[in-house]
Design a protein around this motif. Structure first.
Motif, mmCIF file in Angstrom:
data_model
loop_
_atom_site.group_PDB
_atom_site.id
_atom_site.type_symbol
_atom_site.label_atom_id
_atom_site.label_comp_id
_atom_site.label_asym_id
_atom_site.label_seq_id
_atom_site.Cartn_x
_atom_site.Cartn_y
_atom_site.Cartn_z
ATOM 1 N N ALA A 125 -2.742 4.791 6.011
ATOM 2 C CA ALA A 125 -3.090 4.898 7.294
ATOM 3 C C ALA A 125 -4.151 3.976 7.879
ATOM 4 C CB ALA A 125 -3.905 6.381 7.373
ATOM 5 N N ARG A 126 -5.082 3.346 6.868
ATOM 6 C CA ARG A 126 -5.877 2.300 7.356
ATOM 7 C C ARG A 126 -4.907 0.900 7.555
ATOM 8 N NH1 ARG A 126 -11.262 2.494 3.504
ATOM 9 N NH2 ARG A 126 -11.812 4.618 4.138
ATOM 10 N N ALA A 127 -3.863 0.692 6.908
ATOM 11 C CA ALA A 127 -3.163 -0.390 7.049
ATOM 12 C C ALA A 127 -2.262 -0.325 8.336
ATOM 13 C CB ALA A 127 -2.153 -0.469 5.616
ATOM 14 N N SER A 128 -1.753 0.878 8.754
ATOM 15 C CA SER A 128 -1.133 0.997 9.966
ATOM 16 C C SER A 128 -2.011 0.732 11.029
ATOM 17 C CB SER A 128 -0.472 2.353 10.084
ATOM 18 O OG SER A 128 -1.541 3.454 10.173
ATOM 19 N N GLY A 129 -3.357 1.405 10.968
ATOM 20 C CA GLY A 129 -4.378 0.866 12.144
ATOM 21 C C GLY A 129 -4.369 -0.575 12.294
ATOM 22 N N ALA A 130 -4.815 -1.243 10.929
ATOM 23 C CA ALA A 130 -4.990 -2.684 10.941
ATOM 24 C C ALA A 130 -3.985 -3.514 11.579
ATOM 25 C CB ALA A 130 -5.257 -3.084 9.633
ATOM 26 N N ALA A 131 -2.871 -2.796 11.339
ATOM 27 C CA ALA A 131 -1.475 -3.712 11.921
ATOM 28 C C ALA A 131 -1.389 -3.492 13.430
ATOM 29 C CB ALA A 131 -0.235 -2.849 11.230
ATOM 30 N N ILE A 132 -1.838 -2.360 14.021
ATOM 31 C CA ILE A 132 -1.827 -2.151 15.373
ATOM 32 C C ILE A 132 -2.930 -3.027 15.962
ATOM 33 C CG2 ILE A 132 -2.196 -0.560 17.419
ATOM 34 C CD1 ILE A 132 0.565 -0.520 16.035
ATOM 35 N N ALA A 133 -4.261 -2.998 15.261
ATOM 36 C CA ALA A 133 -5.288 -3.922 15.741
ATOM 37 C C ALA A 133 -4.764 -5.378 15.796
ATOM 38 C CB ALA A 133 -6.324 -3.714 14.836
ATOM 39 N N THR A 134 -4.316 -5.738 14.709
ATOM 40 C CA THR A 134 -3.652 -7.341 14.652
ATOM 41 C C THR A 134 -2.745 -7.624 15.664
ATOM 42 O OG1 THR A 134 -3.951 -6.997 12.448
ATOM 43 C CG2 THR A 134 -2.446 -8.924 13.392
ATOM 44 N N TRP A 135 -1.863 -6.461 16.143
ATOM 45 C CA TRP A 135 -1.047 -6.771 17.281
ATOM 46 C C TRP A 135 -1.819 -6.973 18.755
ATOM 47 C CZ3 TRP A 135 0.209 -4.042 21.848
ATOM 48 C CH2 TRP A 135 1.466 -4.565 22.468
ATOM 49 N N VAL A 192 0.684 -1.284 -0.048
ATOM 50 C CA VAL A 192 -0.202 -0.050 -0.001
ATOM 51 C C VAL A 192 0.865 1.221 -0.037
ATOM 52 C CG1 VAL A 192 -0.249 0.313 2.512
ATOM 53 C CG2 VAL A 192 -1.989 1.069 0.986
ATOM 54 N N GLY A 193 2.128 1.203 0.694
ATOM 55 C CA GLY A 193 2.769 2.270 0.582
ATOM 56 C C GLY A 193 3.662 2.743 -0.909
ATOM 57 N N GLU A 194 3.820 1.749 -1.913
ATOM 58 C CA GLU A 194 4.192 1.920 -2.987
ATOM 59 C C GLU A 194 3.029 2.376 -3.649
ATOM 60 O OE1 GLU A 194 7.071 1.261 -4.214
ATOM 61 O OE2 GLU A 194 8.037 0.061 -2.868
ATOM 62 N N LEU A 241 -0.684 -13.120 -1.840
ATOM 63 C CA LEU A 241 -0.522 -13.269 -3.216
ATOM 64 C C LEU A 241 -1.545 -13.443 -4.069
ATOM 65 C CD1 LEU A 241 1.667 -13.681 -5.243
ATOM 66 C CD2 LEU A 241 1.843 -16.092 -4.767
ATOM 67 N N TRP A 242 -2.812 -14.192 -3.784
ATOM 68 C CA TRP A 242 -3.752 -14.249 -4.091
ATOM 69 C C TRP A 242 -4.631 -12.889 -4.358
ATOM 70 C CZ3 TRP A 242 -8.894 -13.456 -1.990
ATOM 71 C CH2 TRP A 242 -9.816 -13.791 -2.733
ATOM 72 N N ARG A 243 -4.552 -12.140 -3.296
ATOM 73 C CA ARG A 243 -5.416 -10.736 -3.400
ATOM 74 C C ARG A 243 -4.571 -9.832 -4.137
ATOM 75 N NH1 ARG A 243 -7.124 -6.872 -3.926
ATOM 76 N NH2 ARG A 243 -8.604 -5.464 -2.733
ATOM 77 N N PHE A 244 -3.225 -9.814 -4.138
ATOM 78 C CA PHE A 244 -2.353 -8.893 -5.145
ATOM 79 C C PHE A 244 -2.591 -9.303 -6.426
ATOM 80 C CE2 PHE A 244 1.921 -6.907 -6.406
ATOM 81 C CZ PHE A 244 1.505 -6.004 -6.358
ATOM 82 N N ARG A 245 -2.718 -10.383 -6.990
ATOM 83 C CA ARG A 245 -2.810 -11.068 -8.171
ATOM 84 C C ARG A 245 -4.342 -10.601 -8.703
ATOM 85 N NH1 ARG A 245 -0.135 -17.101 -8.561
ATOM 86 N NH2 ARG A 245 1.863 -16.373 -9.282
ATOM 87 N N ALA A 298 -5.387 -3.505 2.409
ATOM 88 C CA ALA A 298 -5.721 -2.030 2.714
ATOM 89 C C ALA A 298 -5.716 -1.041 1.446
ATOM 90 C CB ALA A 298 -4.819 -1.561 3.815
ATOM 91 N N ARG A 299 -6.315 -0.048 1.158
ATOM 92 C CA ARG A 299 -6.382 0.876 0.369
ATOM 93 C C ARG A 299 -5.891 2.008 0.725
ATOM 94 N NH1 ARG A 299 -9.899 -0.118 -3.883
ATOM 95 N NH2 ARG A 299 -11.198 -1.931 -3.373
ATOM 96 N N GLU A 300 -5.511 2.187 1.857
ATOM 97 C CA GLU A 300 -4.781 3.752 2.418
ATOM 98 C C GLU A 300 -3.649 3.212 3.424
ATOM 99 O OE1 GLU A 300 -7.315 6.421 3.861
ATOM 100 O OE2 GLU A 300 -8.523 6.496 1.877
#
Length: 274
Positions: A174-184, A85-87, A270-274, A170-172
């Protein structure tokens, strides 16, 4: 864009990702933090009880296991949550996809590069802490400590796979960072509290029939069992002896579960990215 898979472009992407992490001194910083914590716990872990000095490898590994469960997943998630998502937000993902690279080569290459940096920091940091302790350890102690270091690397790779999966979903950023913290929070804190609540509510009735399989749903718990259940003293101290059947101290079974936690999220990513 090519449709076939080749290892050379995959390794090229991995090499760039790895060099970026080494160049910004991320690997050195994390390795120093791991080494410092390992040495401090080894020599000052009993300070609150009025004891200073090395108290034995079993106690040290138990303390380091508790530390690694909180620290390593957080570092792995923060390292990989913006891999894709950063790229995309920086606009470089479209440039990469315009090159003769498949989506699989990009994702697997980025994962391998990040995994190499994380593994180097983990093995280098905790491994360096072993050197001052060598004179105090016998062969069994060295094997126990090396087993802890290897399983810590697997724990980091498992949560790095989860981070890459989050990054593809994640599409953004910021949302990815929030999801990462929630996963932790979910895996490291909430999961065990919920399991403990169920055990208390049911008074532990029939827990030995289902609880071991529930623990497999959390890579942090697999890591904890892998390091604590093999030692009789630690097994009794942490209450694992009454919860887990005897055959669960098989390291092959537990390492297989850790590998599944590495490969399954990466396969979904990998499935999602494809």
């Amino acid at each position: 864009m090519r449709l076939d898979w080749q290892w050379r472009p995959t390794l090229a992407v991995a090499g760039k990702e790895f060099r970026d992490r080494v160049r910004n001194r991320w690997v050195v910083a994390v390795a120093v933090v791991f080494a410092a914590f390992a040495l401090l716990i080894a020599y000052f872990g009993g300070a609150q009880g009025g004891e200073v000095g090395f108290r034995g490898i079993a106690v040290t590994v138990a303390s380091l296991t508790s530390l690694a469960i909180y620290l390593v997943p957080l570092i792995a998630l923060l390292l990989g949550f913006d891999a894709i998502v950063g790229e995309r937000e920086r606009g470089t993902l479209d440039l990469m996809l315009s090159m003769p690279l498949t989506r699989a080569e990009i994702l697997v290459g980025k994962y391998l590069g990040l995994a190499g940096a994380l593994s180097l920091a983990t093995l280098g940091g905790f491994g360096a802490a072993l050197l001052p302790l060598l004179g105090r350890l016998d062969g069994a102690g060295v094997r126990m400590y090396l087993g802890f270091v290897g399983s810590t690397a697997l724990l980091g790779l498992a949560f790095l796979s989860l981070a890459v999966l989050i990054s593809t979903l994640a599409r953004e950023r910021a949302r990815a960072s929030g999801a990462a913290i929630a996963t932790w929070f979910g895996f490291v804190l909430v999961f065990d509290l919920a399991l403990l609540g169920v055990l208390v509510a049911t008074a532990g009735r029939g827990a030995s029939a289902w609880a071991p399989y529930v623990l497999l749903l959390n890579p942090a718990d697999v890591f904890r069992v892998l390091n604590l259940y093999g030692n009789d003293a630690l097994r009794g101290a942490f209450g694992l002896g009454t919860l887990l059947p005897q055959h669960w101290n098989d390291p092959i079974l537990l390492c297989g579960a850790m590998l599944a936690w590495i490969l399954a999220p990466l396969g979904l990513a990998l499935w999602r990215f494809r």
